[in-house]
Design a protein around this motif. Structure first.
Motif, PDB file in Angstrom:
ATOM      1  N   LYS A 189       0.848  -1.198   0.000  1.00  0.00           N
ATOM      2  CA  LYS A 189       0.000   0.000   0.000  1.00  0.00           C
ATOM      3  C   LYS A 189       0.876   1.237   0.000  1.00  0.00           C
ATOM      4  CE  LYS A 189      -4.173  -1.652   2.336  1.00  0.00           C
ATOM      5  NZ  LYS A 189      -5.219  -1.078   1.464  1.00  0.00           N
ATOM      6  N   ILE A 190       0.361   2.297  -0.598  1.00  0.00           N
ATOM      7  CA  ILE A 190       1.062   3.580  -0.554  1.00  0.00           C
ATOM      8  C   ILE A 190       0.043   4.667  -0.198  1.00  0.00           C
ATOM      9  CG2 ILE A 190       2.798   2.860  -2.239  1.00  0.00           C
ATOM     10  CD1 ILE A 190       1.323   4.688  -4.281  1.00  0.00           C
ATOM     11  N   SER A 191       0.552   5.828   0.201  1.00  0.00           N
ATOM     12  CA  SER A 191      -0.364   6.922   0.536  1.00  0.00           C
ATOM     13  C   SER A 191      -0.918   7.528  -0.747  1.00  0.00           C
ATOM     14  CB  SER A 191       0.372   8.000   1.338  1.00  0.00           C
ATOM     15  OG  SER A 191       1.310   8.658   0.506  1.00  0.00           O
ATOM     16  N   MET A 192      -2.087   8.130  -0.612  1.00  0.00           N
ATOM     17  CA  MET A 192      -2.691   8.835  -1.751  1.00  0.00           C
ATOM     18  C   MET A 192      -1.765   9.963  -2.216  1.00  0.00           C
ATOM     19  SD  MET A 192      -5.456   8.590  -3.587  1.00  0.00           S
ATOM     20  CE  MET A 192      -5.955   9.607  -4.979  1.00  0.00           C
ATOM     21  N   THR A 193      -1.107  10.606  -1.258  1.00  0.00           N
ATOM     22  CA  THR A 193      -0.160  11.678  -1.599  1.00  0.00           C
ATOM     23  C   THR A 193       0.949  11.156  -2.494  1.00  0.00           C
ATOM     24  OG1 THR A 193      -0.622  12.601   0.577  1.00  0.00           O
ATOM     25  CG2 THR A 193       1.302  13.467  -0.574  1.00  0.00           C
ATOM     26  N   HIS A 195       0.770   8.515  -4.354  1.00  0.00           N
ATOM     27  CA  HIS A 195       0.161   8.154  -5.639  1.00  0.00           C
ATOM     28  C   HIS A 195       0.085   9.371  -6.561  1.00  0.00           C
ATOM     29  CE1 HIS A 195      -2.535   6.985  -8.782  1.00  0.00           C
ATOM     30  NE2 HIS A 195      -3.466   7.815  -8.352  1.00  0.00           N
ATOM     31  N   VAL A 196      -0.457  10.480  -6.025  1.00  0.00           N
ATOM     32  CA  VAL A 196      -0.616  11.684  -6.854  1.00  0.00           C
ATOM     33  C   VAL A 196       0.757  12.178  -7.324  1.00  0.00           C
ATOM     34  CG1 VAL A 196      -1.336  14.118  -6.851  1.00  0.00           C
ATOM     35  CG2 VAL A 196      -2.817  12.370  -5.835  1.00  0.00           C
TER      36      VAL A 196
ATOM     37  N   PRO B  16      -8.434   9.681 -13.887  1.00  0.00           N
ATOM     38  CA  PRO B  16      -7.265   9.307 -13.081  1.00  0.00           C
ATOM     39  C   PRO B  16      -6.318  10.464 -12.771  1.00  0.00           C
ATOM     40  CG  PRO B  16      -6.958   8.626 -15.359  1.00  0.00           C
ATOM     41  CD  PRO B  16      -8.358   9.168 -15.265  1.00  0.00           C
ATOM     42  N   TYR B  18      -6.458  13.017 -10.723  1.00  0.00           N
ATOM     43  CA  TYR B  18      -6.783  13.731  -9.475  1.00  0.00           C
ATOM     44  C   TYR B  18      -5.628  14.621  -9.009  1.00  0.00           C
ATOM     45  CZ  TYR B  18      -7.980  14.258  -4.470  1.00  0.00           C
ATOM     46  OH  TYR B  18      -8.254  14.746  -3.213  1.00  0.00           O
ATOM     47  N   ASP B  19      -5.928  15.904  -8.861  1.00  0.00           N
ATOM     48  CA  ASP B  19      -4.950  16.916  -8.438  1.00  0.00           C
ATOM     49  C   ASP B  19      -3.809  17.119  -9.428  1.00  0.00           C
ATOM     50  OD1 ASP B  19      -6.377  17.592  -6.194  1.00  0.00           O
ATOM     51  OD2 ASP B  19      -4.956  16.774  -4.742  1.00  0.00           O
ATOM     52  N   VAL B 186     -11.873  10.812  -0.162  1.00  0.00           N
ATOM     53  CA  VAL B 186     -10.814  10.096  -0.892  1.00  0.00           C
ATOM     54  C   VAL B 186      -9.976   9.309   0.113  1.00  0.00           C
ATOM     55  CG1 VAL B 186      -8.769  10.424  -2.343  1.00  0.00           C
ATOM     56  CG2 VAL B 186     -10.792  11.850  -2.698  1.00  0.00           C
ATOM     57  N   PRO B 187      -9.679   8.051  -0.169  1.00  0.00           N
ATOM     58  CA  PRO B 187      -8.913   7.254   0.807  1.00  0.00           C
ATOM     59  C   PRO B 187      -7.503   7.812   1.032  1.00  0.00           C
ATOM     60  CG  PRO B 187      -9.110   6.070  -1.292  1.00  0.00           C
ATOM     61  CD  PRO B 187     -10.007   7.273  -1.386  1.00  0.00           C
ATOM     62  N   ASP B 188      -6.986   7.627   2.259  1.00  0.00           N
ATOM     63  CA  ASP B 188      -5.619   8.069   2.570  1.00  0.00           C
ATOM     64  C   ASP B 188      -4.572   7.172   1.948  1.00  0.00           C
ATOM     65  OD1 ASP B 188      -6.563  10.084   4.142  1.00  0.00           O
ATOM     66  OD2 ASP B 188      -6.433   8.928   6.010  1.00  0.00           O
ATOM     67  N   ILE B 190      -3.869   3.709  -0.789  1.00  0.00           N
ATOM     68  CA  ILE B 190      -4.402   2.834  -1.834  1.00  0.00           C
ATOM     69  C   ILE B 190      -3.414   1.688  -2.032  1.00  0.00           C
ATOM     70  CG2 ILE B 190      -5.625   4.717  -2.999  1.00  0.00           C
ATOM     71  CD1 ILE B 190      -3.391   4.596  -5.156  1.00  0.00           C
ATOM     72  N   HIS B 198      -3.732   3.040 -12.120  1.00  0.00           N
ATOM     73  CA  HIS B 198      -4.131   4.422 -12.404  1.00  0.00           C
ATOM     74  C   HIS B 198      -2.997   5.251 -12.989  1.00  0.00           C
ATOM     75  CE1 HIS B 198      -7.567   2.959 -10.196  1.00  0.00           C
ATOM     76  NE2 HIS B 198      -8.246   3.961 -10.711  1.00  0.00           N
ATOM     77  N   ILE B 225     -10.584   5.096  -8.038  1.00  0.00           N
ATOM     78  CA  ILE B 225     -10.147   5.553  -6.708  1.00  0.00           C
ATOM     79  C   ILE B 225     -11.012   6.744  -6.291  1.00  0.00           C
ATOM     80  CG2 ILE B 225      -8.227   6.413  -5.314  1.00  0.00           C
ATOM     81  CD1 ILE B 225      -6.298   5.166  -7.363  1.00  0.00           C
ATOM     82  N   VAL B 226     -10.815   7.872  -6.946  1.00  0.00           N
ATOM     83  CA  VAL B 226     -11.441   9.120  -6.483  1.00  0.00           C
ATOM     84  C   VAL B 226     -12.926   9.160  -6.850  1.00  0.00           C
ATOM     85  CG1 VAL B 226     -11.370  11.630  -6.686  1.00  0.00           C
ATOM     86  CG2 VAL B 226      -9.239  10.331  -6.538  1.00  0.00           C
TER      87      VAL B 226
END
Lengths: 302, 302
Positions: A189-193, A195-196, B16, B18-19, B186-188, B190, B198, B225-226
């Motif tokens: 698992k990784i953080s959404m941060t 991921h972005v 996909p 997001y941000d 949004v999940p912290d 993933i 994604h 995800i989002v």
């Protein structure tokens, strides 16, 4: 009649492109020759890969094609390995993709490139326990490939609009079942941060390759998920990276699961300084290595 | 002397992205007029946004610029809202980016586009509690923008090489503090598998836009995800999506944090069927809405 096909070495991942991107280069190649034996079964001839077809990346791919197509002919598959094994250079993918291209031509199967990638993936099961299409896509398409989908296989070839050369650092540090180990080091698992951040980086890097934007390639080719989690496999990487960037390499990444390292250079790069820095760093880690200047293999046109 | 600037509506995320991604369109625009008052302080004139500059997205951006540049002049900032507020259409970003462009010209500040994005981001704090540059990047650059970095701000404009039109579905369902709520859904964390999927999709989508590859845009613009985590905010989306894809829309996504929905169409799309299907679905959810045909705003050339 016999058919011989080549596939070249490749570097999967390119930083943030884990399991998505791969780049073919001219550093090494495998060639595979196939011919009908008149008998039955598959006979592997190779001095450096397993002779049981089920344990051999080319053998497994060939078996799958013959099975799916109902081809009963016996086949001799001669593998001339040029790509060093187990160093993150797509060695198994080169053997399997070359064998698939050769079988496709021998039996006039007219497979699409993505079908050939699909069959080449089977070879990766023999080599590392999981079927993934990144290195084999390089062996079929050449150049820079983007895996849009694995099931069904859908690969896109990304045109690189920037002139560059490659420096390949190849440490001779072998490890049993390296790819499995390297894959198990990646977090589940990784953080959404994160991921972005990494989705932005792969986007920026691809933008850079397609638009010939050197800064974008450099800004995008950074990875804090996969390369970071595997750092124990290539402890010298961080130092080499820092030096290469400060000597104005375009960018740098770990090649596949490592331990090899790929540096992108152009005429603004102080290549000799990078080479001598690398030598100093690798000596300090007491690791034997080779460094090779090479270039991108843009196309297979044979 | 007074200066008036426009910024158009925009759709952030695009599935996909997001941000990371945002697209400007001609559906709506805000215009902001700035002039020196001869006195001191910032006076906001607006019939639909807060008059305290600190609570106003344009006001906050303007205050930050004047503060950083040491400008003491009093300023009147007249905001004509055209972009509906709170519907995922980049309304606050339009006001703040238009105000930044106007102030840049009035005081001849010669800011770079990324500097203007940076100041426009401050407006997003007033509007939704966090500074993010996606919608405001559309207001400065126009077209499709890619956020390479937020600190420092680094935006790249992606050239779209495919002719397409847009259908914008705009449900009139307002919610207090919608963006904060949507962000908190949004999940912290993933899975790595979702990350790779994604990252591959955003790569494929960008490849599609840049290379004019319709299939790639369609395959890439999918998000689990989002959009999925926020589905309660736009429960009709999944049905509208399925119908739009089956009527050969290029692709479809939620616009920003929703509830608006953006559909990409071309001459192969059965637009009328999509419109009548949407009407049926929205009525079944008892949601008032508007549907607007529009197109991409490629450039600000004023």
């Amino acid at each position: 009649m016999e058919v011989t096909k080549r596939s070249y070495s490749s570097s999967a991942n390119l930083g943030p492109g884990y399991d998505i991107l791969s780049l073919a280069h001219k550093a090494f190649f495998d060639s595979v020759t196939v011919k009908k034996t008149g008998g039955a079964g598959i006979k592997i001839i190779s001095d450096s890969t397993p002779e049981n077809p089920e344990n051999n990346s080319a053998g497994l791919s060939v078996m799958k094609i013959l099975g799916d197509r109902g081809i009963k002919d016996g086949l001799e598959v001669r593998i001339n390995k040029g790509v060093p094994i187990g160093l993150g250079l797509g060695s198994s993918g080169a053997s399997s993709s070359a064998s698939v291209k050769a079988v496709n031509e021998l039996f006039e199967l007219n497979m699409s490139p993505d079908e050939m990638v699909y069959y080449s993936m089977y070879g990766e099961i023999a080599a590392c326990g999981s079927a993934h299409p990144d290195n084999v896509s390089s062996g079929i398409y050449g150049g820079l490939t983007l895996i849009s989908s694995t099931s069904p296989v859908r690969v896109r070839k990304v045109k690189i609009n920037y002139e560059m050369s490659l420096l390949l650092i190849i440490p001779y540090s072998h490890m049993e079942k390296k790819t499995q180990k390297a894959r198990s080091m990646v977090p589940d698992k990784i953080s959404m941060t994160d991921h972005v951040l990494h989705a932005s980086r792969i986007s920026t890097m691809l933008y850079g390759f397609m638009n010939g934007d050197r800064d974008a390639i450099r800004e995008g080719m950074m990875d804090d998920i996969v390369e970071k989690s595997r750092e124990a496999l290539f402890p010298y990487y961080r130092q080499i990276r820092e030096k290469a960037i400060s000597e104005n390499a375009i960018s740098i990444c770990v090649s596949g699961a490592g331990p090899s390292i790929l540096i992108f250079t152009d005429e603004n790069t102080k290549k000799n300084e990078i080479i001598s820095n690398t030598d100093r760093i690798m000596k300090s880690y007491n690791v034997d290595y080779n460094i090779k200047e090479t270039s991108i293999l843009e196309d297979y046109d044979d």
